[in-house]
Design a protein around this motif. Structure first.
Motif, PDB file in Angstrom:
ATOM      1  N   ASN A 184       0.817  -1.219   0.000  1.00  0.00           N
ATOM      2  CA  ASN A 184       0.000   0.000   0.000  1.00  0.00           C
ATOM      3  C   ASN A 184       0.852   1.271   0.000  1.00  0.00           C
ATOM      4  O   ASN A 184       0.402   2.323  -0.457  1.00  0.00           O
ATOM      5  N   HIS A 185       2.069   1.167   0.477  1.00  0.00           N
ATOM      6  CA  HIS A 185       2.901   2.346   0.663  1.00  0.00           C
ATOM      7  C   HIS A 185       4.365   1.942   0.571  1.00  0.00           C
ATOM      8  O   HIS A 185       4.702   0.870   1.052  1.00  0.00           O
ATOM      9  N   PRO A 186       5.257   2.690  -0.021  1.00  0.00           N
ATOM     10  CA  PRO A 186       5.058   3.941  -0.749  1.00  0.00           C
ATOM     11  C   PRO A 186       4.492   3.695  -2.149  1.00  0.00           C
ATOM     12  O   PRO A 186       4.438   2.553  -2.610  1.00  0.00           O
ATOM     13  N   ALA A 187       4.110   4.778  -2.822  1.00  0.00           N
ATOM     14  CA  ALA A 187       3.600   4.689  -4.191  1.00  0.00           C
ATOM     15  C   ALA A 187       3.992   5.940  -4.961  1.00  0.00           C
ATOM     16  O   ALA A 187       4.000   7.038  -4.403  1.00  0.00           O
ATOM     17  N   ASP A 188       4.325   5.758  -6.236  1.00  0.00           N
ATOM     18  CA  ASP A 188       4.575   6.915  -7.101  1.00  0.00           C
ATOM     19  C   ASP A 188       3.240   7.532  -7.513  1.00  0.00           C
ATOM     20  O   ASP A 188       2.221   6.836  -7.561  1.00  0.00           O
ATOM     21  N   GLU A 189       3.277   8.835  -7.817  1.00  0.00           N
ATOM     22  CA  GLU A 189       2.088   9.461  -8.388  1.00  0.00           C
ATOM     23  C   GLU A 189       2.432   9.841  -9.818  1.00  0.00           C
ATOM     24  O   GLU A 189       3.482  10.455 -10.075  1.00  0.00           O
ATOM     25  N   MET A 190       1.582   9.452 -10.745  1.00  0.00           N
ATOM     26  CA  MET A 190       1.874   9.717 -12.159  1.00  0.00           C
ATOM     27  C   MET A 190       0.664  10.361 -12.816  1.00  0.00           C
ATOM     28  O   MET A 190      -0.455   9.874 -12.676  1.00  0.00           O
ATOM     29  N   GLN A 191       0.935  11.443 -13.547  1.00  0.00           N
ATOM     30  CA  GLN A 191      -0.134  12.076 -14.303  1.00  0.00           C
ATOM     31  C   GLN A 191       0.148  11.811 -15.785  1.00  0.00           C
ATOM     32  O   GLN A 191       1.225  12.147 -16.284  1.00  0.00           O
ATOM     33  N   VAL A 192      -0.795  11.175 -16.445  1.00  0.00           N
ATOM     34  CA  VAL A 192      -0.594  10.827 -17.859  1.00  0.00           C
ATOM     35  C   VAL A 192      -1.665  11.526 -18.699  1.00  0.00           C
ATOM     36  O   VAL A 192      -2.850  11.480 -18.369  1.00  0.00           O
ATOM     37  N   THR A 216      -0.924   9.349 -31.870  1.00  0.00           N
ATOM     38  CA  THR A 216      -1.232   9.150 -30.459  1.00  0.00           C
ATOM     39  C   THR A 216       0.038   9.340 -29.659  1.00  0.00           C
ATOM     40  O   THR A 216       1.053   8.694 -29.942  1.00  0.00           O
ATOM     41  N   GLY A 217      -0.019  10.228 -28.702  1.00  0.00           N
ATOM     42  CA  GLY A 217       1.157  10.459 -27.870  1.00  0.00           C
ATOM     43  C   GLY A 217       0.763  10.566 -26.404  1.00  0.00           C
ATOM     44  O   GLY A 217      -0.426  10.552 -26.063  1.00  0.00           O
ATOM     45  N   PHE A 218       1.765  10.632 -25.555  1.00  0.00           N
ATOM     46  CA  PHE A 218       1.492  10.713 -24.121  1.00  0.00           C
ATOM     47  C   PHE A 218       2.452  11.700 -23.468  1.00  0.00           C
ATOM     48  O   PHE A 218       3.641  11.715 -23.781  1.00  0.00           O
ATOM     49  N   ASP A 219       1.913  12.514 -22.576  1.00  0.00           N
ATOM     50  CA  ASP A 219       2.759  13.307 -21.679  1.00  0.00           C
ATOM     51  C   ASP A 219       2.696  12.649 -20.301  1.00  0.00           C
ATOM     52  O   ASP A 219       1.598  12.386 -19.791  1.00  0.00           O
ATOM     53  N   ILE A 220       3.844  12.401 -19.727  1.00  0.00           N
ATOM     54  CA  ILE A 220       3.886  11.736 -18.428  1.00  0.00           C
ATOM     55  C   ILE A 220       4.615  12.636 -17.432  1.00  0.00           C
ATOM     56  O   ILE A 220       5.737  13.067 -17.699  1.00  0.00           O
ATOM     57  N   VAL A 221       3.942  12.900 -16.312  1.00  0.00           N
ATOM     58  CA  VAL A 221       4.605  13.642 -15.232  1.00  0.00           C
ATOM     59  C   VAL A 221       4.685  12.704 -14.027  1.00  0.00           C
ATOM     60  O   VAL A 221       3.668  12.202 -13.553  1.00  0.00           O
ATOM     61  N   ILE A 222       5.916  12.474 -13.582  1.00  0.00           N
ATOM     62  CA  ILE A 222       6.128  11.478 -12.524  1.00  0.00           C
ATOM     63  C   ILE A 222       6.543  12.139 -11.219  1.00  0.00           C
ATOM     64  O   ILE A 222       7.459  12.960 -11.200  1.00  0.00           O
ATOM     65  N   LYS A 223       5.846  11.807 -10.141  1.00  0.00           N
ATOM     66  CA  LYS A 223       6.319  12.178  -8.816  1.00  0.00           C
ATOM     67  C   LYS A 223       6.798  10.894  -8.155  1.00  0.00           C
ATOM     68  O   LYS A 223       6.003  10.035  -7.751  1.00  0.00           O
ATOM     69  N   LYS A 224       8.112  10.745  -8.094  1.00  0.00           N
ATOM     70  CA  LYS A 224       8.736   9.476  -7.700  1.00  0.00           C
ATOM     71  C   LYS A 224       8.868   9.426  -6.187  1.00  0.00           C
ATOM     72  O   LYS A 224       9.734  10.053  -5.596  1.00  0.00           O
ATOM     73  N   ASN A 225       7.992   8.674  -5.549  1.00  0.00           N
ATOM     74  CA  ASN A 225       8.104   8.480  -4.096  1.00  0.00           C
ATOM     75  C   ASN A 225       8.866   7.208  -3.736  1.00  0.00           C
ATOM     76  O   ASN A 225       9.244   7.015  -2.594  1.00  0.00           O
ATOM     77  N   ILE A 226       9.005   6.320  -4.727  1.00  0.00           N
ATOM     78  CA  ILE A 226       9.745   5.073  -4.494  1.00  0.00           C
ATOM     79  C   ILE A 226      11.151   5.282  -5.028  1.00  0.00           C
ATOM     80  O   ILE A 226      11.360   5.441  -6.238  1.00  0.00           O
ATOM     81  N   LYS A 227      12.111   5.285  -4.143  1.00  0.00           N
ATOM     82  CA  LYS A 227      13.467   5.639  -4.545  1.00  0.00           C
ATOM     83  C   LYS A 227      14.043   4.599  -5.514  1.00  0.00           C
ATOM     84  O   LYS A 227      14.034   3.397  -5.208  1.00  0.00           O
ATOM     85  N   GLY A 266      10.756  -2.265  -6.254  1.00  0.00           N
ATOM     86  CA  GLY A 266       9.984  -2.164  -7.493  1.00  0.00           C
ATOM     87  C   GLY A 266       9.761  -0.759  -7.993  1.00  0.00           C
ATOM     88  O   GLY A 266       8.685  -0.448  -8.524  1.00  0.00           O
ATOM     89  N   SER A 267      10.778   0.096  -7.892  1.00  0.00           N
ATOM     90  CA  SER A 267      10.634   1.472  -8.364  1.00  0.00           C
ATOM     91  C   SER A 267      10.399   1.514  -9.877  1.00  0.00           C
ATOM     92  O   SER A 267       9.508   2.209 -10.363  1.00  0.00           O
ATOM     93  N   SER A 268      11.183   0.776 -10.629  1.00  0.00           N
ATOM     94  CA  SER A 268      11.023   0.777 -12.094  1.00  0.00           C
ATOM     95  C   SER A 268       9.689   0.140 -12.493  1.00  0.00           C
ATOM     96  O   SER A 268       9.014   0.609 -13.417  1.00  0.00           O
ATOM     97  N   ALA A 269       9.276  -0.909 -11.784  1.00  0.00           N
ATOM     98  CA  ALA A 269       8.003  -1.574 -12.101  1.00  0.00           C
ATOM     99  C   ALA A 269       6.834  -0.630 -11.881  1.00  0.00           C
ATOM    100  O   ALA A 269       5.875  -0.623 -12.660  1.00  0.00           O
ATOM    101  N   ALA A 270       6.903   0.189 -10.833  1.00  0.00           N
ATOM    102  CA  ALA A 270       5.810   1.118 -10.548  1.00  0.00           C
ATOM    103  C   ALA A 270       5.648   2.109 -11.700  1.00  0.00           C
ATOM    104  O   ALA A 270       4.529   2.366 -12.161  1.00  0.00           O
ATOM    105  N   SER A 271       6.760   2.656 -12.203  1.00  0.00           N
ATOM    106  CA  SER A 271       6.684   3.595 -13.330  1.00  0.00           C
ATOM    107  C   SER A 271       6.105   2.909 -14.563  1.00  0.00           C
ATOM    108  O   SER A 271       5.261   3.474 -15.268  1.00  0.00           O
ATOM    109  N   ALA A 272       6.580   1.696 -14.823  1.00  0.00           N
ATOM    110  CA  ALA A 272       6.132   0.968 -16.016  1.00  0.00           C
ATOM    111  C   ALA A 272       4.646   0.619 -15.908  1.00  0.00           C
ATOM    112  O   ALA A 272       3.858   0.874 -16.823  1.00  0.00           O
ATOM    113  N   ALA A 273       4.261   0.045 -14.762  1.00  0.00           N
ATOM    114  CA  ALA A 273       2.875  -0.394 -14.579  1.00  0.00           C
ATOM    115  C   ALA A 273       1.936   0.803 -14.519  1.00  0.00           C
ATOM    116  O   ALA A 273       0.846   0.787 -15.113  1.00  0.00           O
TER     117      ALA A 273
END
Lengths: 314, 314
Positions: free
Chosen positions: A34-42, A84-95, A101-108
């Motif tokens: 449940n914690h920590p978690a990245d916040e991503m705006q896509v 089709t394109g994407f803008d991604i803004v990442i707030k990385k809370n998982i170091k 699983g920091s990379s997995a969180a961004s990917a997923a």
């Protein structure tokens, strides 16, 4: 591909940390936190490009093909209309490099968000296939034991990668204490020190434990879970890379933890407990060890996230 | 030990065949069959001796310490009043050396019968500990993957032998086809040809499959059971000792079997099916293979015995 895109052009998701290599379940068992978690705006765009930015200080690669959020969407784009394109803004809370699983969180997170904005054309298995390109960008290896629990939630068994075969395992309530000592363990180093061969008698012990752990989860048997949380193959080799590991494990179990081990390829160490109070006692013991050594560290007390990546504003 | 013996001095039990080394579950998973089963008559005496006889032509060792039914009772006798003895009459329906737990049936049957006549002073785990002395008399090794399912019934996981940790696993209905080609595979030979070391990547594949198989049983998922019935470590080595193995497997799966493999250390081969009709089609294919080779064989179509050793006249 015909798309039934939603009117919504922007979505925010919470992409949680995960624990791979669950003790005896090296390469096959993962768990979502449940914690920590990245916040991503896509945001869905018609610019045919993937643009990545971050709201924090981490030095992420911003080239989409090298970024763990970008690489999966580049792969997805092959099946989408050209504009089709994407803008991604990442707030990385998982170091990055913490072993949770920091990379997995961004990917997923990127894949689940994009799939939602596109009107959900892809299945969970297809989303995992895309997310694996993020893991490949991060470490060179398409391992699914972080992205699978991150997308499915809960505890997942990756029975096989080729072909992909993922099974959700129910489990009784579990609390998780994770300590992240501030040292670097490179995944490539952690892979390299493993022996290519193992003794058959050790392998048999390991598959007795993995069978016991799966049965313990599905039968809600805390005692069996605890007895099965033993790794005779990977932990004896890798734990030497983590200062204080033996002490953390001993004191955590002394404080009532069911057991635990190295999270992913380290350096984080996790312990499972039946209740929050015990998980906090375990936290105290972990802090005591690293304060004694004089090593900076973060500690999280959390529980199993049964949902995986969450859509926030939808 | 204080005994609360029943007035009954003689009991007849049915001691069933079992399948050990359940494909990817080498040394840890066993399964109890409804058929065939030995019939054993055990009488409590005050002669302080163990007397063994048989009603069939098999050349069993009649010295208690060398007999698979006698050795466990000799061990049990150490905890009993001095003037306690047993007469055992065995009707052996499970052919010794067939690989479907013939020695385990004798050991488990004797222990369960004796325990009943003594007023049930011993737990199931203690009975298994006694029965292991029968396996040691038979093969020199205290392996529990036949005696555990024989006493518990159903499918059992032996997570650990020292200390003994046995877990019953529920499963959906399963039919079992067993073929016993009339050749001798000595357990010691079957052990000797195994490599002492295995590749880590193969071990990982194996523990993915064992985890999948356990989950498949507990979640009643036939598809998952079928996909998990794969052994990349033991079967490739041992199957060369069994003529027709590859053909039997291929044709059985073609006839609808979920999968299967070598029973115990062979020479019997078993296949699991979801229903009786399929199990009979599998039988036809097995017979076709061995008739083609010109090798004598027995075939059994049976189902899972969820009870284990049965008391008959009580």
């Amino acid at each position: 591909m015909q798309l039934n895109t939603t009117p919504q052009r922007t979505i925010t998701v919470s992409a949680p940390a995960t624990i791979a290599n669950l003790v005896c379940g090296f390469d096959i068992l993962g768990l979502c936190l449940n914690h920590p978690a990245d916040e991503m705006q896509v945001t869905l765009t018609d610019k045919s490009a993937i643009h990545i930015s971050s709201t924090d200080g981490y030095a992420l690669p911003y080239e989409a093909s090298e970024n763990t959020a970008g690489a999966p969407l580049l792969e997805m784009k092959k099946l989408l209309p050209e504009q089709t394109g994407f803008d991604i803004v990442i707030k990385k809370n998982i170091k990055p490099g913490s072993g949770i699983g920091s990379s997995a969180a961004s990917a997923a997170g990127a894949v689940v968000a994009a799939n939602h904005l596109l009107g959900n054309p892809f299945t969970r298995e297809e989303m995992i296939q895309f997310a694996l390109f993020g893991e490949k960008a991060a470490s060179g290896v398409k391992h699914a034991d972080n992205v699978a629990p991150c997308i499915y939630g809960g505890i997942t068994l990756i029975r096989s990668i080729f072909p992909l075969d993922i099974i959700s395992l129910s489990a009784p309530p579990l609390w998780v204490t994770v300590v992240h000592p501030q040292i670097e363990v490179r995944t490539s180093d952690a892979r390299q020190i493993l022996k290519k061969q193992v003794l058959l008698k050790d392998a048999i012990k390991q598959w007795g434990n993995i069978a016991g752990l799966v049965a313990g989860f599905l039968q809600n048997d805390y005692g069996l879970i605890s007895r099965s949380l033993e790794d005779v193959i990977i932990e004896p080799v890798r734990s030497i890379l983590i200062p204080g590991f033996a002490e953390v494990k001993k004191l955590s179990i002394g404080a009532g933890a069911l057991g635990g081990g190295i999270s992913g390829s380290g350096p984080s160490v996790f312990m499972l407990s039946t209740d929050e109070e015990t998980a906090h006692r375990v936290k105290d013991q972990m802090q005591k060890v690293y304060e004694g050594i004089g090593l900076d560290h973060f500690v999280y007390v959390t529980s199993i996230n049964t949902q995986g990546v969450k859509l926030i504003n939808h």
